[in-house]
Design an enzyme around this catalytic site. Sequence first.
Site, short mmCIF file in Angstrom:
data_model
loop_
_atom_site.label_atom_id
_atom_site.label_comp_id
_atom_site.label_asym_id
_atom_site.label_seq_id
_atom_site.Cartn_x
_atom_site.Cartn_y
_atom_site.Cartn_z
N ASP A 1 0.84 -1.20 0.00
CA ASP A 1 0.00 0.00 0.00
C ASP A 1 0.88 1.26 0.00
OD1 ASP A 1 0.82 -0.20 2.62
OD2 ASP A 1 -1.16 0.11 3.49
N SER A 2 2.21 1.07 -0.04
CA SER A 2 3.12 2.19 -0.34
C SER A 2 2.75 2.76 -1.71
CB SER A 2 4.58 1.71 -0.34
OG SER A 2 4.73 0.53 -1.12
N GLU B 1 9.28 -3.62 10.28
CA GLU B 1 9.60 -2.30 9.71
C GLU B 1 10.12 -1.35 10.79
OE1 GLU B 1 6.70 -0.60 7.06
OE2 GLU B 1 7.84 1.27 6.88
N ASP C 1 -1.13 -6.04 0.00
CA ASP C 1 -1.42 -5.40 1.29
C ASP C 1 -2.92 -5.19 1.47
OD1 ASP C 1 0.72 -4.95 2.98
OD2 ASP C 1 1.36 -3.13 1.93
N GLU D 1 -1.21 -4.98 8.90
CA GLU D 1 -0.35 -4.42 9.96
C GLU D 1 -0.93 -4.69 11.34
OE1 GLU D 1 0.20 -0.27 9.11
OE2 GLU D 1 1.00 -0.67 7.11
N LYS E 1 -1.10 -9.30 3.36
CA LYS E 1 -0.35 -8.78 4.51
C LYS E 1 -1.19 -7.69 5.17
CE LYS E 1 3.42 -5.93 3.93
NZ LYS E 1 2.97 -4.69 4.60
O1 KIV Z 1 3.51 -1.04 1.55
C1 KIV Z 1 4.68 -1.45 1.49
O2 KIV Z 1 5.41 -1.24 0.52
C2 KIV Z 1 5.18 -2.21 2.63
C3 KIV Z 1 6.65 -2.38 2.72
C4 KIV Z 1 7.24 -1.14 3.29
C5 KIV Z 1 7.02 -3.56 3.52
O3 KIV Z 1 4.44 -2.60 3.47
#
Ligand code: KIV
Length: 258
Positions: free
Chosen positions: A47-48, A183, A86, A116, A114
């Site tokens: 989600d970056s 992280e 994510d 958090e 994934k």
């Molecule tokens: O969203 C993302 O790119 C991430 C990485 C920083 C691990 O979660």
Amino acid sequence: MRPAKVTADIIRAMKARGEKIAALTAYDFPMTRLLDEVGIPFILVGDSLGMVVLGFPDTTHVTMADMEHHTRAAARAKPRALLVADMPYRSYETVADAVVNARRLVAAGAEAVKAEGGQEIIEQVRAIVAAGIPFCGHLGMLPQHVLEEGGYHVKGKKETEHLTLLADADALVAASAFAIVLELLAPPVAKEISRRIPLPTIGIGAGPDCDGQILVTPDLLGMLPWFSLKHVKPKLNAAEQMRAVIHEWRAGVSSGAV
Ligand code: KIV
């Protein structure tokens, strides 16, 4: 012959075999294909995306529709790598939402998801795994909490944080996650967790002692010259090279040479 498809079980087994895991992010077809051709085994549609593609200040603006759109694009590369997506901000606040939204990402082409957090989302993790979807944890600095936290700070330096992180990691192991991203964790704490648990830890800004490392690919390639990060020094100046080529092409068009 093409090497075998990477699964979550294979990623988990890499730790037992002492193989370090190189993971990178991708948000579209060409980057997924490039990373896969290089043999990266774990590709994250992170989600970056919000910052590095969509121009938002942080990840809290990313929606399920955004994640589905970019996961579909990445999945069209049909990578040999495990394709992880994510779960975006507020998409797993309840157990029911977590399962519905994890299934949507799988329908878009993700092979694992994934999210958090640790103990506070453990019922969601259990339900996702019970639905047959491999789950990757994410502990330490949680970018979806950046607004409450007032910035990106290293975690685990305080004893209370350290103990919570150990308990979170244990909880994710018990809930059958297959790996955990760490992280911005104090490196000694990342090392301790990596030694303590059977799952691979994949670090970003968490020191060299994790079982693997992950980076946001545009950060590694120097595609975002407007931002600088402590934990990554670009290995390429892609933005500068692109500017130079575009400049030269434009000059050619202006002079009639192209
Ligand atoms: O969203 C993302 O790119 C991430 C990485 C920083 C691990 O979660």
